[in-house]
Design a protein around this motif. Structure first.
Motif, PDB file in Angstrom:
ATOM      1  N   GLU A 167       0.847  -1.190   0.000  1.00  0.00           N
ATOM      2  CA  GLU A 167       0.000   0.000   0.000  1.00  0.00           C
ATOM      3  C   GLU A 167       0.880   1.236   0.000  1.00  0.00           C
ATOM      4  O   GLU A 167       1.965   1.240   0.567  1.00  0.00           O
ATOM      5  N   ILE A 228       0.480   9.558 -10.513  1.00  0.00           N
ATOM      6  CA  ILE A 228      -0.096   8.268 -10.133  1.00  0.00           C
ATOM      7  C   ILE A 228       0.350   7.182 -11.109  1.00  0.00           C
ATOM      8  O   ILE A 228       0.720   6.069 -10.701  1.00  0.00           O
ATOM      9  N   VAL A 229       0.330   7.491 -12.405  1.00  0.00           N
ATOM     10  CA  VAL A 229       0.775   6.524 -13.415  1.00  0.00           C
ATOM     11  C   VAL A 229       2.234   6.148 -13.171  1.00  0.00           C
ATOM     12  O   VAL A 229       2.605   4.961 -13.229  1.00  0.00           O
ATOM     13  N   ARG A 232       2.522   3.968  -9.997  1.00  0.00           N
ATOM     14  CA  ARG A 232       1.999   2.614 -10.240  1.00  0.00           C
ATOM     15  C   ARG A 232       3.024   1.778 -10.997  1.00  0.00           C
ATOM     16  O   ARG A 232       3.264   0.608 -10.685  1.00  0.00           O
ATOM     17  N   PHE A 236       3.924  -0.861  -8.411  1.00  0.00           N
ATOM     18  CA  PHE A 236       2.821  -1.819  -8.596  1.00  0.00           C
ATOM     19  C   PHE A 236       2.038  -1.978  -7.289  1.00  0.00           C
ATOM     20  O   PHE A 236       1.809  -3.078  -6.803  1.00  0.00           O
ATOM     21  N   PHE A 237       1.636  -0.854  -6.726  1.00  0.00           N
ATOM     22  CA  PHE A 237       0.915  -0.863  -5.447  1.00  0.00           C
ATOM     23  C   PHE A 237      -0.421  -1.593  -5.578  1.00  0.00           C
ATOM     24  O   PHE A 237      -1.042  -1.633  -6.654  1.00  0.00           O
ATOM     25  N   ASP A 238      -0.857  -2.193  -4.475  1.00  0.00           N
ATOM     26  CA  ASP A 238      -2.184  -2.807  -4.420  1.00  0.00           C
ATOM     27  C   ASP A 238      -3.263  -1.773  -4.131  1.00  0.00           C
ATOM     28  O   ASP A 238      -4.405  -1.935  -4.550  1.00  0.00           O
ATOM     29  N   HIS A 239      -2.880  -0.731  -3.390  1.00  0.00           N
ATOM     30  CA  HIS A 239      -3.822   0.352  -3.120  1.00  0.00           C
ATOM     31  C   HIS A 239      -3.048   1.629  -2.856  1.00  0.00           C
ATOM     32  O   HIS A 239      -1.986   1.603  -2.236  1.00  0.00           O
ATOM     33  N   LEU A 240      -3.595   2.740  -3.356  1.00  0.00           N
ATOM     34  CA  LEU A 240      -2.995   4.054  -3.148  1.00  0.00           C
ATOM     35  C   LEU A 240      -3.977   4.935  -2.381  1.00  0.00           C
ATOM     36  O   LEU A 240      -5.164   5.011  -2.713  1.00  0.00           O
ATOM     37  N   ASP A 256      -8.956   5.440 -10.284  1.00  0.00           N
ATOM     38  CA  ASP A 256      -9.313   4.021 -10.376  1.00  0.00           C
ATOM     39  C   ASP A 256      -9.843   3.521  -9.032  1.00  0.00           C
ATOM     40  O   ASP A 256      -9.721   4.194  -7.999  1.00  0.00           O
ATOM     41  N   ASP A 258      -8.745   1.346  -7.080  1.00  0.00           N
ATOM     42  CA  ASP A 258      -7.738   1.024  -6.061  1.00  0.00           C
ATOM     43  C   ASP A 258      -7.074   2.289  -5.502  1.00  0.00           C
ATOM     44  O   ASP A 258      -5.957   2.242  -4.983  1.00  0.00           O
ATOM     45  N   ILE A 259      -7.784   3.416  -5.602  1.00  0.00           N
ATOM     46  CA  ILE A 259      -7.271   4.686  -5.071  1.00  0.00           C
ATOM     47  C   ILE A 259      -8.335   5.301  -4.172  1.00  0.00           C
ATOM     48  O   ILE A 259      -9.511   5.358  -4.538  1.00  0.00           O
TER      49      ILE A 259
END
Length: 287
Positions: A167, A228-229, A232, A236-240, A256, A258-259
């Motif tokens: 995270e 953010i791009v 990521r 390769f975070f699972d959640h931001l 997205d 997951d944010i």
């Protein structure tokens, strides 16, 4: 904490219903649980503090003063001591600092190394004063409490992350900050803020408050999306989680699933979790 009300007569109380005298209102929640933690959030524009019980609930209104410049280390310690003085007695302290912190020592202080605040010229003497300054030790002595110090974005993340997977927290305020967590453990701080971002400028240069005011929110939001791009692709975070005072300005429709946008009070509330385990790179007070 002592009850030196005169020391903080200009302190702002951020609750809507506080006592008319100088002391912050003590909240009357049922059976607050010890230990109490003095939680301090150091920002480029404001210095905030409150006291949390063992569940993370505030036991007194948050207090705040504006950050003034120049801000050498001894002045910051003095201002924070006065800010915390009227708060209820705590047994320990957690402090979030806007820069690189390792084992309680300051390795970078981008706001406080300037002559007149963010965006102004760097003062080499101030920069040298802050280099490896043991903020944890000095505040431990000033507060009279065991004290842990970590990056402010790291502490915000401790308040909101789920403890599952990788995270990340991104803070948008006076400057830009990040924190990274794996299965609930705080990872060593990465100073992504001062890495190249676009057009020869850093993330901090392009996404801080001065840039937002200069270019307007639409263009600023496009930069936030590009950041953010980049993040990521890097982690390769699972959640931001996006926090900080300017998180409310982020276009939520472009995010997205997951944010998540988080409340700015996380900078205070994460203080309790700094004590819940031994995080890598965070100082461990003696005893």
């Amino acid at each position: 904490m002592s009850n030196d009300h005169h020391a903080t007569s200009s302190v702002d109380r951020t609750s809507d219903d506080h006592d008319s005298d100088d002391a912050p209102a003590v909240r009357s929640g049922e059976n607050p649980q010890h230990p109490f933690t003095l939680a301090v959030d150091i920002g480029g524009t404001g210095l905030k503090a409150s006291v949390l019980d063992a569940t993370g609930a505030m036991v007194a209104d948050r207090v705040k003063v504006l950050t003034t410049y120049p801000m050498p280390p001894d002045k910051l310690v003095s201002v924070l001591t006065k800010l915390a003085a009227p708060l209820p007695t705590a047994q320990r302290a957690s402090v979030g600092f806007p820069g690189m912190v390792r084992d309680g020592r300051i390795l970078s202080a981008p706001h406080f190394s300037t002559k007149s605040g963010p965006g102004s010229a760097v003062d080499e003497d101030l920069k040298n004063q802050w280099w490896k300054f043991d903020l944890a030790a000095h505040l431990m002595q000033a507060f009279g409490l065991p004290t842990k110090v970590a990056n402010d974005a790291d502490i915000q993340g401790l308040a909101v992350t789920s403890g599952h997977g990788l995270e990340m927290v991104m803070t948008l305020g006076t400057g830009f900050g990040t924190g990274v967590f794996y299965d609930g453990n705080l990872m060593p701080h990465l100073e992504i803020s001062h890495q190249p971002f676009r057009k020869g400028e850093t993330y901090n240069d392009q996404l801080g408050e001065a840039a937002r005011k200069d270019i307007g929110e639409e263009r600023w939001n496009k930069r936030v999306h590009k950041a953010i791009v980049n993040l990521r692709g890097l982690l390769f975070f699972d959640h931001l989680f996006i926090g900080g005072g300017n998180s409310r300005r982020v276009n939520r429709d472009a995010l997205d699933d997951d944010i998540t946008i988080i409340d700015n009070t996380a900078g205070i509330l994460g203080g309790i979790k700094l004590w819940e385990s031994d995080h890598v790179g965070v100082n461990q007070p003696p005893g």
